[in-house]
Design a protein around this motif. Structure first.
Motif, PDB file in Angstrom:
ATOM      1  N   THR A   1       9.141   3.973  35.211  1.00  0.00           N
ATOM      2  CA  THR A   1       7.923   4.518  34.598  1.00  0.00           C
ATOM      3  C   THR A   1       7.807   4.193  33.104  1.00  0.00           C
ATOM      4  O   THR A   1       6.774   3.674  32.675  1.00  0.00           O
ATOM      5  CB  THR A   1       7.821   6.035  34.856  1.00  0.00           C
ATOM      6  OG1 THR A   1       8.145   6.282  36.228  1.00  0.00           O
ATOM      7  CG2 THR A   1       6.439   6.552  34.562  1.00  0.00           C
TER       8      THR A   1
ATOM      9  N   THR B   1       3.011   7.358  26.659  1.00  0.00           N
ATOM     10  CA  THR B   1       3.092   8.785  26.966  1.00  0.00           C
ATOM     11  C   THR B   1       4.243   9.403  26.166  1.00  0.00           C
ATOM     12  O   THR B   1       5.153   8.711  25.701  1.00  0.00           O
ATOM     13  CB  THR B   1       3.382   9.026  28.465  1.00  0.00           C
ATOM     14  OG1 THR B   1       4.671   8.497  28.749  1.00  0.00           O
ATOM     15  CG2 THR B   1       2.347   8.364  29.347  1.00  0.00           C
ATOM     16  N   VAL B   2       4.176  10.730  26.011  1.00  0.00           N
ATOM     17  CA  VAL B   2       5.257  11.420  25.301  1.00  0.00           C
ATOM     18  C   VAL B   2       6.574  11.213  26.036  1.00  0.00           C
ATOM     19  O   VAL B   2       7.625  11.034  25.413  1.00  0.00           O
ATOM     20  CB  VAL B   2       4.937  12.922  25.166  1.00  0.00           C
ATOM     21  CG1 VAL B   2       6.153  13.686  24.652  1.00  0.00           C
ATOM     22  CG2 VAL B   2       3.766  13.115  24.234  1.00  0.00           C
ATOM     23  N   ASP B   3       6.523  11.223  27.371  1.00  0.00           N
ATOM     24  CA  ASP B   3       7.736  11.006  28.158  1.00  0.00           C
ATOM     25  C   ASP B   3       8.387   9.680  27.781  1.00  0.00           C
ATOM     26  O   ASP B   3       9.594   9.613  27.516  1.00  0.00           O
ATOM     27  CB  ASP B   3       7.376  11.033  29.657  1.00  0.00           C
ATOM     28  CG  ASP B   3       8.603  11.052  30.539  1.00  0.00           C
ATOM     29  OD1 ASP B   3       9.271  12.104  30.583  1.00  0.00           O
ATOM     30  OD2 ASP B   3       8.901  10.026  31.165  1.00  0.00           O
TER      31      ASP B   3
ATOM     32  N   LEU C   1       9.830   9.833  24.269  1.00  0.00           N
ATOM     33  CA  LEU C   1      11.090  10.582  24.244  1.00  0.00           C
ATOM     34  C   LEU C   1      12.232   9.732  24.782  1.00  0.00           C
ATOM     35  O   LEU C   1      13.321   9.692  24.203  1.00  0.00           O
ATOM     36  CB  LEU C   1      10.973  11.866  25.081  1.00  0.00           C
ATOM     37  CG  LEU C   1      10.192  13.030  24.491  1.00  0.00           C
ATOM     38  CD1 LEU C   1      10.164  14.202  25.468  1.00  0.00           C
ATOM     39  CD2 LEU C   1      10.810  13.475  23.174  1.00  0.00           C
TER      40      LEU C   1
ATOM     41  N   GLN D   1      15.429  13.211  28.314  1.00  0.00           N
ATOM     42  CA  GLN D   1      14.239  14.020  28.021  1.00  0.00           C
ATOM     43  C   GLN D   1      14.623  15.499  27.894  1.00  0.00           C
ATOM     44  O   GLN D   1      14.187  16.184  26.961  1.00  0.00           O
ATOM     45  CB  GLN D   1      13.185  13.905  29.125  1.00  0.00           C
ATOM     46  CG  GLN D   1      12.510  12.555  29.240  1.00  0.00           C
ATOM     47  CD  GLN D   1      13.088  11.738  30.364  1.00  0.00           C
ATOM     48  OE1 GLN D   1      14.314  11.654  30.513  1.00  0.00           O
ATOM     49  NE2 GLN D   1      12.237  11.116  31.146  1.00  0.00           N
TER      50      GLN D   1
ATOM     51  N   LEU E   1      14.105  17.640  24.499  1.00  0.00           N
ATOM     52  CA  LEU E   1      13.215  18.813  24.426  1.00  0.00           C
ATOM     53  C   LEU E   1      13.905  19.953  23.686  1.00  0.00           C
ATOM     54  O   LEU E   1      13.269  20.654  22.884  1.00  0.00           O
ATOM     55  CB  LEU E   1      12.814  19.284  25.824  1.00  0.00           C
ATOM     56  CG  LEU E   1      11.744  18.486  26.543  1.00  0.00           C
ATOM     57  CD1 LEU E   1      11.185  19.282  27.716  1.00  0.00           C
ATOM     58  CD2 LEU E   1      10.604  18.081  25.610  1.00  0.00           C
TER      59      LEU E   1
ATOM     60  N   VAL F   1       6.380  24.030  20.553  1.00  0.00           N
ATOM     61  CA  VAL F   1       7.193  22.829  20.409  1.00  0.00           C
ATOM     62  C   VAL F   1       6.280  21.612  20.414  1.00  0.00           C
ATOM     63  O   VAL F   1       5.511  21.407  21.354  1.00  0.00           O
ATOM     64  CB  VAL F   1       8.215  22.722  21.548  1.00  0.00           C
ATOM     65  CG1 VAL F   1       9.005  21.424  21.442  1.00  0.00           C
ATOM     66  CG2 VAL F   1       9.150  23.920  21.525  1.00  0.00           C
ATOM     67  N   VAL F   2       6.339  20.808  19.355  1.00  0.00           N
ATOM     68  CA  VAL F   2       5.491  19.637  19.244  1.00  0.00           C
ATOM     69  C   VAL F   2       6.376  18.402  19.159  1.00  0.00           C
ATOM     70  O   VAL F   2       7.296  18.339  18.346  1.00  0.00           O
ATOM     71  CB  VAL F   2       4.584  19.722  17.998  1.00  0.00           C
ATOM     72  CG1 VAL F   2       3.794  18.426  17.827  1.00  0.00           C
ATOM     73  CG2 VAL F   2       3.652  20.913  18.113  1.00  0.00           C
TER      74      VAL F   2
ATOM     75  N   GLY G   1       3.208  14.509  18.350  1.00  0.00           N
ATOM     76  CA  GLY G   1       1.802  14.901  18.308  1.00  0.00           C
ATOM     77  C   GLY G   1       1.284  15.576  19.558  1.00  0.00           C
ATOM     78  O   GLY G   1       0.073  15.749  19.711  1.00  0.00           O
ATOM     79  N   ARG G   2       2.157  15.934  20.496  1.00  0.00           N
ATOM     80  CA  ARG G   2       1.731  16.653  21.699  1.00  0.00           C
ATOM     81  C   ARG G   2       2.517  17.939  21.811  1.00  0.00           C
ATOM     82  O   ARG G   2       3.714  17.963  21.506  1.00  0.00           O
ATOM     83  CB  ARG G   2       1.993  15.818  22.957  1.00  0.00           C
ATOM     84  CG  ARG G   2       1.091  14.625  23.122  1.00  0.00           C
ATOM     85  CD  ARG G   2      -0.287  15.020  23.634  1.00  0.00           C
ATOM     86  NE  ARG G   2      -1.104  13.860  23.937  1.00  0.00           N
ATOM     87  CZ  ARG G   2      -1.718  13.116  23.027  1.00  0.00           C
ATOM     88  NH1 ARG G   2      -1.585  13.404  21.751  1.00  0.00           N
ATOM     89  NH2 ARG G   2      -2.456  12.087  23.393  1.00  0.00           N
ATOM     90  N   GLU G   3       1.838  19.015  22.269  1.00  0.00           N
ATOM     91  CA  GLU G   3       2.552  20.259  22.496  1.00  0.00           C
ATOM     92  C   GLU G   3       3.253  20.215  23.852  1.00  0.00           C
ATOM     93  O   GLU G   3       2.643  19.860  24.861  1.00  0.00           O
ATOM     94  CB  GLU G   3       1.566  21.445  22.465  1.00  0.00           C
ATOM     95  CG  GLU G   3       2.291  22.775  22.604  1.00  0.00           C
ATOM     96  CD  GLU G   3       1.348  23.931  22.908  1.00  0.00           C
ATOM     97  OE1 GLU G   3       0.163  23.843  22.562  1.00  0.00           O
ATOM     98  OE2 GLU G   3       1.829  24.908  23.516  1.00  0.00           O
ATOM     99  N   ILE G   4       4.519  20.571  23.865  1.00  0.00           N
ATOM    100  CA  ILE G   4       5.252  20.693  25.121  1.00  0.00           C
ATOM    101  C   ILE G   4       5.128  22.150  25.562  1.00  0.00           C
ATOM    102  O   ILE G   4       5.467  23.058  24.802  1.00  0.00           O
ATOM    103  CB  ILE G   4       6.740  20.328  24.946  1.00  0.00           C
ATOM    104  CG1 ILE G   4       6.898  19.000  24.203  1.00  0.00           C
ATOM    105  CG2 ILE G   4       7.451  20.310  26.288  1.00  0.00           C
ATOM    106  CD1 ILE G   4       6.447  17.787  24.965  1.00  0.00           C
ATOM    107  N   PRO G   5       4.652  22.431  26.785  1.00  0.00           N
ATOM    108  CA  PRO G   5       4.470  23.823  27.218  1.00  0.00           C
ATOM    109  C   PRO G   5       5.797  24.585  27.180  1.00  0.00           C
ATOM    110  O   PRO G   5       6.837  24.017  27.527  1.00  0.00           O
ATOM    111  CB  PRO G   5       3.967  23.690  28.656  1.00  0.00           C
ATOM    112  CG  PRO G   5       3.522  22.284  28.820  1.00  0.00           C
ATOM    113  CD  PRO G   5       4.270  21.466  27.821  1.00  0.00           C
TER     114      PRO G   5
END
Ligand SMILES: [K+]
Ligand SMILES: [K+]
Lengths: 439, 439
Positions: B203, B218-220, B223, B310, B314, B329-330, B333-337
């Protein structure tokens, strides 16, 4: 530019250690009448003020009455905290603390309003006085059957105050700690109750006295009480299983005394540091188990060290939330804000990193087994004071290292947590959410 | 009642291991022509299917060509996954997988829609074929200078496939792994690239090919790439510092080969398990360092093991959020739930608990040093395959234990994470928020 108030307690802490080290290095403090090397005096003073209890000289035989009194005073100052002690002393001579001092006091006690801090301080001092007095009396009544009343009073005073403040210092002699009393339920249970109350601390105890029913307690109190109880139960069962047949620890004792010592050994990592069975003779698995218990430690806001039971239990409830598919962490019917979970995570993982690096460093420089070094490191960082016996054999470099660790261990986690909590909140609004792969 | 789809891959995994173990236990699989004890065959099959690489018999000398081919087939099945392999085989004979099989496939690949899973599978198979072919060709070109072309092709095929699938199996002989090639940049760098690409997985690589700019990833993917790069850099610097003057590892090599081997050693804990320097000769601090790297492992969704980069990163970003006072948690530039942070916490802390308990159990039953046992445990749980050399000396009980650990290590963290993520969300609405003391 005025000093930030958070610096005052740290400087005061360091100042008390320095004064204590100077007093202890003098010849008037020892039974031999010879002066003590400054590094050993500094080690003892740091260990006392940080209420750790690791010792490089035997407290009962190396120091005379004056030296022991200095150690005991350092323990009580360290237990109450520098700001609390100095404010109390000011009050005793009829002076009022300045607003800035009261703010610094409030900061160390976790109460932002200066008025609340003074009220809280008076109550803490009162509770400390009452519990310590009862404990000292109970210990005195037992010791007086074994020794002259004057000496029995001094032993009661020293061990009572040392126990309630989680200091772990003893004047039994020969680095023996409570081993000579391992078959004495009166002494061990009195000490265990003092340690447990001291490791819970004022706020939860006051909450219990005020509410009287479980339901009305704060979540903080519920976490402290339930985690403390769980750790005591798990600890006692663990030690009994692992040491039951070890002739050097529990194996040679009758059935009832094994239970008593299994219980006492489960109390002491929270983080008193007394021991009634020889730590160095415990099995490796018991040492690893003790390392975990010492790392967790006692309640935040008490005199206990470690990362604190609340911090640990928040991570437990976070795992529970993940497993039960909750969006948020819920403990005892209340939601814990995500921010607190992140703070708990920061405290625990940074503590692991510190312990890891220090233990690695000591392993390189000291000839001892990795497990003994890891045990000593966590004992110092958690301000526990248990030792497999290597403390007096450490080189000067490692002693300085441990001094720094005890200092950091006493101030570090709390200071870090307060600093994190005091940060102005920056909301994450404006960021899109995105998931990543885990596991 | 139909079986839950999550069970199919687990049962398939176990079935492949059993078939492999039976084949390997036959006399036709060994150079000696004698049959192999079933527990050793089971250990080898489990190690191959879980792409771990721990071995109790030497792969290059104990097994003949047929035995090695079985091991290689098990590695490729384990690397692709049971569902993916069986679906591919069905496609090769012109049959379509049933909807339920495609759903189970999607579950193991993290794509809920059955159509997407088939498309994804075709692409993964194509990427695997291309990268493995290039790797095998490069290795063959070098091996052919040292041995007959037929043997060079088999060596290239075996080590290329083993490297890309993080299997760590080698047929060099004498439990040597890549040590005979420690001064051969062609071999080591080819292997390192295969391992790194395999440890990143389809991926993120496809994301890089599609986006071509960092910003659009993507953030994934971000990371995975940033954490992999950071671990490689920190690992290389760490090993160079700690082993530079150790004559048994890097010390006897010229300057350039030390850099090469420091780099290769930083690649292999992610979680290939090849080694070009003798692990058992590394200093204790390097072993502890390697344990940490192996525990983190490679990317989720790749063939690598460990708790995954990952998951680890995190927690790092959660600490960053706590320190910088953020509510959320950012990362990039994306918030991680919050829920994902709690899941990452659950995966890491449960993994620590498993490793801790297993290492404790093995310490009790095996005479080896605690550090060697801890190393072996994390190596098995992280499906790494590095060893200080104790694997072949373990008793039958410990072998069974390690078999269970490799099985759990390959399926556990991912299955746990998928199970957690698949839980119906229970919102925390209705709970009042309450803070507790930390630190
Ligand atoms: K202590
Ligand atoms: K591996």
């Amino acid at each position: 530019r005025p000093r930030p108030p958070a610096l005052v307690p740290v400087l005061g802490f360091a100042g008390v250690i320095l004064v204590g080290a100077i007093l202890l290095s003098l010849p008037i403090a020892t039974t031999s009448g010879r002066s003590t090397p400054f590094i050993d005096a500094l080690f003892t003073a740091t260990s006392a003020v940080s209420v750790t209890g690791l010792v490089v000289v035997d407290t009962g035989t190396h120091w005379n009455a004056f030296g022991q009194a200095v150690v005991l005073a350092l323990i009580q100052i360290g237990g109450l905290g520098f700001m609390a002690t100095s404010t109390l002393l000011l009050m005793l001579v009829g002076r009022r603390a300045t607003l800035r001092d009261r703010m610094a006091l409030g900061l160390t006690m976790g109460t932002p309003e200066p008025g609340g801090a003074m009220r809280l301080l008076r109550r803490i001092a009162l509770m400390t006085l009452i519990i310590e007095s009862v404990g000292v009396l109970l210990l005195f009544l037992r010791f007086t059957q074994e020794m002259p009343p004057g000496r029995a009073l001094w032993w009661g005073l020293f061990h009572g105050i040392s126990a309630f403040n989680q200091a772990g210092f003893d004047i039994v002699g020969g680095f023996q700690s409570m081993i000579p009393f391992q078959r004495d339920p009166w002494i061990l249970l009195t000490m265990a109750v003092l340690i447990t109350l001291g490791g819970i601390g004022y706020t939860p105890l006051a909450d219990v006295l005020r509410c009287r029913t479980w339901r009305r307690l704060t979540v903080d109190t519920k976490l402290v009480l339930s985690t403390t109880a769980a750790l005591l139960a798990v600890g006692m069962v663990g030690y009994l299983i692992m040491e039951w047949n070890n002739p050097a620890t529990l194996g040679h004792l009758p059935w009832g005394d094994r239970l008593l010592n299994g219980y006492f050994q489960s109390v002491t990592p929270r983080t008193a540091g007394f021991n009634a069975i020889p730590i160095g003779e415990m099995r490796d698995q018991s040492l690893v188990f003790t390392i975990a218990l010492m790392f967790i430690g006692g309640a935040s806001g008490s005199t206990a060290g470690g990362v604190k039971v609340q911090t640990f239990s928040l991570l437990f409830f976070a795992i529970l939330a993940a497993i039960s598919g909750r969006e948020s962490v819920v403990a005892f019917g209340r939601e814990i804000p995500p921010r607190q979970i992140y703070q708990a995570l920061a405290v625990v993982l940074l503590a692991i990193a510190v312990v890891f690096l220090v233990a690695l460093g000591l392993t390189v420089f000291e000839p001892f087994d990795a497990i003994d070094v890891a045990f000593e490191t966590v004992s110092g960082f958690g301000t526990v004071g248990l030792s497999t016996g290597i403390t007096p054999q450490l080189g000067p470099g490692s002693r300085l290292f441990l001094i720094a660790i005890m200092f950091t261990g006493r101030l570090g986690p709390l200071t870090l947590a307060l600093a994190l909590a005091a940060r102005p909140t920056r909301r994450g609004i404006g960021y899109a959410r995105e998931n990543v792969k885990i596991g």
